[in-house]
Scaffold this active site. Structure first.
Site, mmCIF file in Angstrom:
data_model
loop_
_atom_site.group_PDB
_atom_site.id
_atom_site.type_symbol
_atom_site.label_atom_id
_atom_site.label_comp_id
_atom_site.label_asym_id
_atom_site.label_seq_id
_atom_site.Cartn_x
_atom_site.Cartn_y
_atom_site.Cartn_z
ATOM 1 N N ASP A 64 0.815 -1.223 0.000
ATOM 2 C CA ASP A 64 0.000 0.000 0.000
ATOM 3 C C ASP A 64 0.849 1.274 0.000
ATOM 4 O O ASP A 64 2.028 1.263 0.348
ATOM 5 C CB ASP A 64 -0.879 0.045 1.254
ATOM 6 N N HIS A 89 3.728 -2.491 2.948
ATOM 7 C CA HIS A 89 3.733 -1.132 2.382
ATOM 8 C C HIS A 89 5.017 -0.860 1.577
ATOM 9 O O HIS A 89 6.095 -1.273 1.996
ATOM 10 C CB HIS A 89 3.652 -0.087 3.494
HETATM 11 ZN ZN LIG Z 1 -2.545 3.242 3.308
#
Ligand SMILES: [Zn+2]
Length: 238
Positions: free
Chosen positions: A52, A196
């Protein structure tokens, strides 16, 4: 007990209930108010890695290099603002066969936002991604996995599926060893893993995802050793 006491107790109870209600919307796995996909089908031993908050140059190239080395395809939930800032790296993501999802334009908390706010955040990002890749994503992940009233109708009208996750390495707070341990701890068929490559849409904020990058080879090797195959969300949820 006089009337003032009763009114005060009622106000405290109502305030507590409202706080609980807002908190409930922040739970990524909760299914009460709106459906969220947390994992794929259990048939086969397929799992999906998702990254992400990018595209984030620097971190993302390192992640793509490792994925290529292990011949693994993943899914990247990107923010529209970051896409506009770094379109070239998103082209590489697409060219290397990964799936791209929508992670909003500005990465803001969804609480107390209007339906038109959600529509704008989602549409701007769909357009930014389409301008770069020629394709509109079919998956959306809300910032922080949190939801609010009005989001689901906007997604339904655009045929977007909301995908959160079943597993995470907590890479926003752990070092590489902890990320590997937490990611592999409860993997099962259909698991969707949250990691991430970025952190923010604020260009002045330095984002170092070295722990995630360092953890990645051990995650790929550990999951393969346990008999799992990595696929994109496109494949897992087709
Ligand atoms: Zn996020």
């Amino acid at each position: 007990m006089n009337a003032t006491w009763i009114i005060s107790i009622c106000a405290i109870c109502l305030g507590g209930l409202f706080a609980l209600y807002v908190y409930a919307w922040s739970i990524p796995t909760l299914q009460w108010f709106a459906p969220a996909i947390l994992r794929g089908p259990a048939d086969g031993n397929r799992i999906a890695l998702t990254f992400d908050d990018g595209p984030c140059p620097g971190n993302l190239e390192r992640i793509l290099d490792i994925l290529r080395q292990y011949d693994v395809k993943a899914t990247f939930f990107v923010c529209g603002q970051n896409v506009e800032r770094s379109p070239a790296i998103l082209r590489r993501v697409q060219a290397e066969g990964h799936t791209i999802g929508n992670h909003s334009f500005s990465h803001l908390f969804p609480f107390f936002r209007s339906r038109s706010f959600f529509a704008r955040e989602i549409d701007l990002t769909q357009e930014a991604i389409e301008r770069v890749t020629g394709r509109r994503p079919r998956f959306f992940r809300p910032p922080y996995g949190a939801r609010w009233l009005g989001l689901q109708p906007v997604l339904s009208a655009r045929r977007l599926s909301l995908v959160n996750w079943s597993d995470t390495g907590y890479d926003w707070k752990l070092g590489a060893e902890g990320i590997v341990r937490e990611t592999l701890k409860a993997l099962g068929p259909g698991s969707i893993i949250l990691l991430h490559d970025g952190r923010s849409v604020n260009p002045s904020e330095r984002v170092d995802r070295s722990p995630t990058v360092k953890a990645l080879p051990a995650i790929l090797e550990g999951a393969a050793k346990a008999g799992f195959t990595f696929v994109t969300l496109d494949e897992l949820l087709s």
